[in-house]
Design a protein around this motif. Sequence first.
Motif, PDB file in Angstrom:
ATOM      1  N   SER A 123      63.164  27.760  57.282  1.00 27.48           N
ATOM      2  CA  SER A 123      62.118  27.989  58.289  1.00 27.48           C
ATOM      3  C   SER A 123      61.961  26.789  59.212  1.00 27.48           C
ATOM      4  CB  SER A 123      60.795  28.320  57.601  1.00 27.48           C
ATOM      5  OG  SER A 123      60.908  29.514  56.845  1.00 27.48           O
ATOM      6  N   LYS A 154      54.333  29.344  54.938  1.00 27.52           N
ATOM      7  CA  LYS A 154      55.204  29.742  53.825  1.00 27.52           C
ATOM      8  C   LYS A 154      54.340  30.149  52.646  1.00 27.52           C
ATOM      9  CE  LYS A 154      58.594  30.271  51.017  1.00 27.52           C
ATOM     10  NZ  LYS A 154      58.515  31.726  50.925  1.00 27.52           N
ATOM     11  N   SER A 200      57.099  32.813  56.564  1.00 30.17           N
ATOM     12  CA  SER A 200      58.200  32.918  55.610  1.00 30.17           C
ATOM     13  C   SER A 200      57.588  33.424  54.305  1.00 30.17           C
ATOM     14  CB  SER A 200      58.862  31.557  55.389  1.00 30.17           C
ATOM     15  OG  SER A 200      59.820  31.639  54.344  1.00 30.17           O
TER      16      SER A 200
END
Length: 381
Positions: A325, A365, A276
């Motif tokens: 996510s 992320k 992400s």
Amino acid sequence: MSELNKKEVFVVADNILSPLGKTTAENFAKLKESISSVNQHHNTNISPLPFFASLFEKDEQFVKAGEHNYTKFEQLLIASIADALNGSGVDVRDKKTVLIISSTKGNISLLENQPMSEELKDRISLSTSADLVAAHFGFQNKPIVVSNACISGVLGVITAKRLLGTGQYEHAVVAGADVISKFILSGFQSFQALSPARCRPFDKSHDGLNLGEGAGTVILSTNEKHAQNIKLKGGSVSNDANHISGPSRTGQELAGAVKNALQDAELSIAQIDFISAHGTATVYNDEMEANAIAISGLQKTPLNSLKGYYGHTLGAAGLIESIISIQCVKQGLLIPTIGFKEPASEDKVTVCAEPTRIKAVNFLKTASGFGGCNAAVVFGK
């Protein structure tokens, strides 16, 4: 390995409050339908020119009127935290529970219409807002404020993990929010960083970002009764030391944060199922992030950016995008990068352009921001 790093941190509950919906479920349902909240606005109170952004309805209230005159920023935090806490089983009055607030600008819009005074200085302070939110729920500990540009949300999560690792706390409520004002919009306009249309992260035609309003909350715990939940496995931060507004020219520093986050999570790059990305759709940020992903050896790992759905929600972005996510992992569906057609960086990133069924265990992320700050976290089953 130290005992501090051995403590497992579990995701207990979460919330996303955005123009797309008031719960995580509502938001994910809209994303599955490829619905974006980024639209053109003609609001002369914010900008004399039309602009694209993700904004709540004018004068929308998120908390019932009461004895406190909460600002829009504080209302977003309260509403998001309340939904996440509902049914979580986490007691905010327990001394083992800590509140962490992340934001880039908080109540800065109050400066636009009021003369400067000592009272106003106190009112726009992020610590004032954090204290008001903490008092609303009855948190016993002094709230912690994390404000480090656009990595604030991710850094709030990393801060929570480290605090929980010490054993001082058992639960952490991490909430982030930002609202878009004339002050904020004009700042990005001065950098010529805004796109005249809906942003296109990592696309060859990317030409700037869109801003967005929103809030996100993640509740974390080390209590073993949550052991079946998604885990926060690792995190790290770094700094480019390059320029106050321009990102690294190489991506080495973000790559360093990624490497350290993976080490913290005790995972290899082969164990990361998707990324992400921060993906603001500015030329320099996308290029730097693509370089960092390639340096990290993750260029073949599926990647998405959610900025085309939400805009850049600043201090809330890292939380909102992490929560989406987590839903991608739970539901086995990777949300595509809306607006992406042709890659800007060949062979450096593998951008997800269509809804993709996946069997994901772990995701990475990333986030970056003004001042050269970078952050990376790893979540997984």
